[in-house]
Scaffold this active site. Structure first.
Site, PDB file in Angstrom:
ATOM      1  N   HIS A 360       2.469   6.968   8.686  1.00 17.64           N
ATOM      2  CA  HIS A 360       2.297   8.113   8.000  1.00 17.64           C
ATOM      3  C   HIS A 360       3.563   8.156   6.636  1.00 17.64           C
ATOM      4  O   HIS A 360       3.100   9.021   5.439  1.00 17.64           O
ATOM      5  CB  HIS A 360       3.021   9.264   8.795  1.00 17.64           C
ATOM      6  CG  HIS A 360       2.882  10.769   8.228  1.00 17.64           C
ATOM      7  ND1 HIS A 360       1.627  11.409   8.845  1.00 17.64           N
ATOM      8  CD2 HIS A 360       3.198  11.854   7.723  1.00 17.64           C
ATOM      9  CE1 HIS A 360       1.658  12.636   7.980  1.00 17.64           C
ATOM     10  NE2 HIS A 360       2.501  12.365   7.757  1.00 17.64           N
ATOM     11  N   GLU A 361       4.659   8.079   6.372  1.00 13.68           N
ATOM     12  CA  GLU A 361       5.405   8.051   6.232  1.00 13.68           C
ATOM     13  C   GLU A 361       5.109   7.658   4.674  1.00 13.68           C
ATOM     14  O   GLU A 361       5.090   7.562   3.715  1.00 13.68           O
ATOM     15  CB  GLU A 361       7.282   8.264   5.704  1.00 13.68           C
ATOM     16  CG  GLU A 361       7.249   9.051   7.564  1.00 13.68           C
ATOM     17  CD  GLU A 361       7.541  10.113   7.402  1.00 13.68           C
ATOM     18  OE1 GLU A 361       7.283  10.882   5.756  1.00 13.68           O
ATOM     19  OE2 GLU A 361       6.895  11.079   8.188  1.00 13.68           O
ATOM     20  N   HIS A 364       2.504   9.056   2.004  1.00 18.55           N
ATOM     21  CA  HIS A 364       3.201   9.479   1.750  1.00 18.55           C
ATOM     22  C   HIS A 364       3.283   8.452  -0.057  1.00 18.55           C
ATOM     23  O   HIS A 364       2.622   9.589  -0.662  1.00 18.55           O
ATOM     24  CB  HIS A 364       3.822  10.628   2.012  1.00 18.55           C
ATOM     25  CG  HIS A 364       3.765  11.277   2.881  1.00 18.55           C
ATOM     26  ND1 HIS A 364       2.387  12.726   2.571  1.00 18.55           N
ATOM     27  CD2 HIS A 364       4.060  12.274   4.422  1.00 18.55           C
ATOM     28  CE1 HIS A 364       3.042  13.606   4.204  1.00 18.55           C
ATOM     29  NE2 HIS A 364       3.305  13.514   5.069  1.00 18.55           N
ATOM     30  N   GLU A 384      -1.579  15.700   4.117  1.00 22.60           N
ATOM     31  CA  GLU A 384      -1.251  15.352   5.126  1.00 22.60           C
ATOM     32  C   GLU A 384      -2.514  14.428   5.898  1.00 22.60           C
ATOM     33  O   GLU A 384      -1.897  13.601   6.396  1.00 22.60           O
ATOM     34  CB  GLU A 384      -1.462  16.596   5.652  1.00 22.60           C
ATOM     35  CG  GLU A 384       0.431  17.043   5.718  1.00 22.60           C
ATOM     36  CD  GLU A 384       1.454  16.352   6.280  1.00 22.60           C
ATOM     37  OE1 GLU A 384       0.761  15.840   7.474  1.00 22.60           O
ATOM     38  OE2 GLU A 384       2.542  15.880   5.670  1.00 22.60           O
ATOM     39  N   HIS A 446       0.358  20.899   7.297  1.00 25.19           N
ATOM     40  CA  HIS A 446       0.347  20.311   8.635  1.00 25.19           C
ATOM     41  C   HIS A 446      -0.836  20.926   9.627  1.00 25.19           C
ATOM     42  O   HIS A 446      -1.172  20.658  10.365  1.00 25.19           O
ATOM     43  CB  HIS A 446       1.412  19.937   9.196  1.00 25.19           C
ATOM     44  CG  HIS A 446       3.004  19.278   8.823  1.00 25.19           C
ATOM     45  ND1 HIS A 446       3.432  20.084   7.354  1.00 25.19           N
ATOM     46  CD2 HIS A 446       2.703  18.075   8.725  1.00 25.19           C
ATOM     47  CE1 HIS A 446       3.947  19.708   7.265  1.00 25.19           C
ATOM     48  NE2 HIS A 446       4.350  17.690   7.676  1.00 25.19           N
TER      49      HIS A 446
HETATM   50 ZN   LIG Z   1       2.829  14.543   6.450  1.00 21.16          ZN
END
Ligand SMILES: [Zn+2]
Length: 544
Positions: A360-361, A364, A384, A446
């Site tokens: 996930h990170e 980004h 997101e 989110h």
């Molecule tokens: Zn995020």
């Protein structure tokens, strides 16, 4: 909102081209079209923009600069452009030009609706703008405000861009890019630059970091992780021991903040190259998970999408573990090109270093280097969702028996069981949206991500009940339709193509439908089952 004629033409032309290529490949295996040098692609894109000024809302005082180039197997190219007006950056003026292998114009994706024409003389002073930004965000203004053209909201206008810093709820740092109308000091857009795993929530926090990693010969070690069992690690020999820095993946390294709140430090070290003990008793354990997560994410992007590193330039990012005290979140910060992980407070979360959080990170970072989706409103929800979609894809791709692939987000770090997010039915978390409605742009990013997460699940697996890797799902549709999945392998490629070749900074949900259809047409043709699948899955989440 509306389908742009150029975009539709692009989809049709591209699919015709894809069909031709597919036909050719039926007879003989087609090698990939030999890639054009980047400078050739950029130059012909700039020429095409000059020749199609009307299509890109070009005009007096404007200049364009290529910031990214993506080439398809067919030779079709997608050149992402930034725009200036009288040397001022035009925020929301970004666009992607599509051309076939011969350079023929196929169309453009953009959100700008009109040609910018503004005064470049502010009536509000820079100091007043900084004051207005600080007041609106309850943060501190830094540096010298810069004049920009704000074109992300209604009529383009002259604005001051102010950087502010502060704290989000729960100890997450905040850094915002705030635009202030240069005619009347109204705050226009406040875009958060720290992109988190979760909605910032309450916990406590603690202190600071140091310097960067070294480059040396690779050595293979291993680590006992918290969530993924014993995993191989490529490390670097240093002195009489080893550093947790991977020369095979752009020197990606992991540093131990040891409760601090900095954003860098030296790589973690170990005497025998066997890292961690599989528990929180050894601070190296969370480092093992973070480094393994980075490895798996690097390999996923390389093997599945042909992308080398977050920036597609072979350069590694770094991980910070043990951030703050009882910190219940993780975040990507583009300014340090790094990921930061909390240990959790032990009652809600254990250390937030599982595979899907790492994926996930880092994703980004990929978003920031491609579409640049603004972290607010619907584009923030798409940002997101992109991180959840690729975070889950990383987990599936890793094939780790200790953390099997699933459409749950954060199931490993949740102390109280369950998951943080559910892609088959996002509302199961109590807050996320299953279906698009007019409120989507007004909820936390989110939660608005739920719509695209739900889309991705339906596109991959279809509606209704299904068990995958021992996990049971039951995905509803918003219109009562029955959706057949096209499989995750094609779905993830379509999303990546949409992100890198079609989305722009303030893409909204309705745009995302049009552009992911273009992406499906690029890859599979507009008459394909995949194309139909994308249309059906968006309709099933009420995006038309
Ligand atoms: Zn995020």
């Amino acid at each position: 909102m509306r389908r742009r004629a150029g975009a539709v033409a692009a989809a049709l032309l591209t699919s015709a081209l894809t069909a031709m290529v597919q036909q050719a490949s039926a007879a003989t295996p087609t090698p990939p079209a030999s890639p054009q040098p980047r400078s050739t692609v950029v130059n012909r894109a700039l020429s095409a923009v000059a020749a199609h000024a009307g299509a890109v809302h070009g005009g007096a005082g404007q200049a364009f600069k290529a910031v990214d180039v993506q080439a398809d197997h067919s030779g079709t190219t997608h050149t992402r452009m930034a725009r200036t007006y009288k040397n001022l950056p035009v925020l929301g003026g970004d666009f992607v030009v599509h051309q076939d292998a011969k350079g023929t114009w196929l169309g453009v994706d953009q959100t700008l609706r009109q040609t910018p024409s503004v005064t470049t003389t502010p009536t509000v002073s820079a100091a007043s703008a900084a004051k207005a930004a600080a007041k609106a965000t309850h943060e501190t203004a830094h540096g010298t405000p810069k004049l920009v053209v704000e074109a992300r909201k209604g009529t383009p206008r002259l604005a001051w861009q102010v950087e502010t810093t502060g704290k989000q709820t729960g100890g997450t740092p905040s850094r915002k890019a705030v635009t202030v109308d240069a005619a009347n000091a109204t705050v226009l857009v406040a875009a958060e630059q720290i992109w988190t795993f979760l909605t910032p929530r309450n916990a406590r926090s603690g202190q600071t970091g140091g310097h960067a990693g070294t480059i040396g010969p690779k050595v293979t070690g291993d680590g006992q992780s918290l969530y993924s069992g014993t995993v191989p690690l490529e490390t670097t020999a240093a002195g009489s021991g080893y550093e947790l820095s991977d020369p095979t993946r752009g020197n990606t390294y992991t540093t131990d903040l040891n409760g601090g709140t900095g954003s860098d430090g030296p790589p973690m070290t170990d005497a025998d190259n066997h890292w961690g003990d599989g528990t929180n008793n050894d601070p190296a354990t969370a480092g093992v998970d973070a480094q393994y997560g980075t490895n798996q994410t690097w390999d996923y992007y390389k093997n599945v999408h042909g992308r080398t590193g977050i920036g597609n330039d072979g350069v590694g990012s770094h991980n910070n573990v043990h951030y703050g005290s009882d910190y219940d979140n993780a975040f990507w910060d583009d300014s340090c090109f790094c990921m930061t992980y909390g240990d959790g407070d032990g009652s809600l979360f254990s250390p937030l270093v599982s595979l899907d959080v790492a994926g996930h990170e880092m994703s980004h970072g990929v978003t920031s280097r491609t579409a640049g989706l603004v972290y607010a409103g619907e584009s923030g929800g798409l940002n997101e969702a992109t991180s959840d979609i690729f975070g889950t894809s990383v987990e599936f791709n890793a094939g780790n028996a200790n953390d099997v692939g699933d459409y749950l987000i954060g199931e490993e770090i949740s102390v109280q069981g369950g998951a943080l997010r559910y892609m088959d039915q996002p509302s199961k978390d109590g807050s996320s949206l299953d279906c698009w409605s007019a409120i989507a742009g007004g909820v936390d990013v989110h939660y608005s991500s739920g719509i695209a997460n739900h889309f991705f699940y339906l596109l991959s697996e279809g509606s209704g009940a299904k068990t995958i890797n021992g996990v049971s799902y039951d995905s509803p549709t918003c219109d009562g339709s029955t959706v057949a999945g096209i499989g995750r392998a094609d779905a993830e490629k379509i999303w990546y193509q949409a992100l890198t070749a079609h989305f722009t900074a303030i893409t909204q949900y309705a745009d995302a439908r049009v552009r992911s259809l273009e992406a499906a047409a690029d890859l599979f043709g507009s008459g394909s089952a995949q194309y139909q699948g994308v249309a059906a899955a968006w309709s099933a989440v009420n995006v038309h």
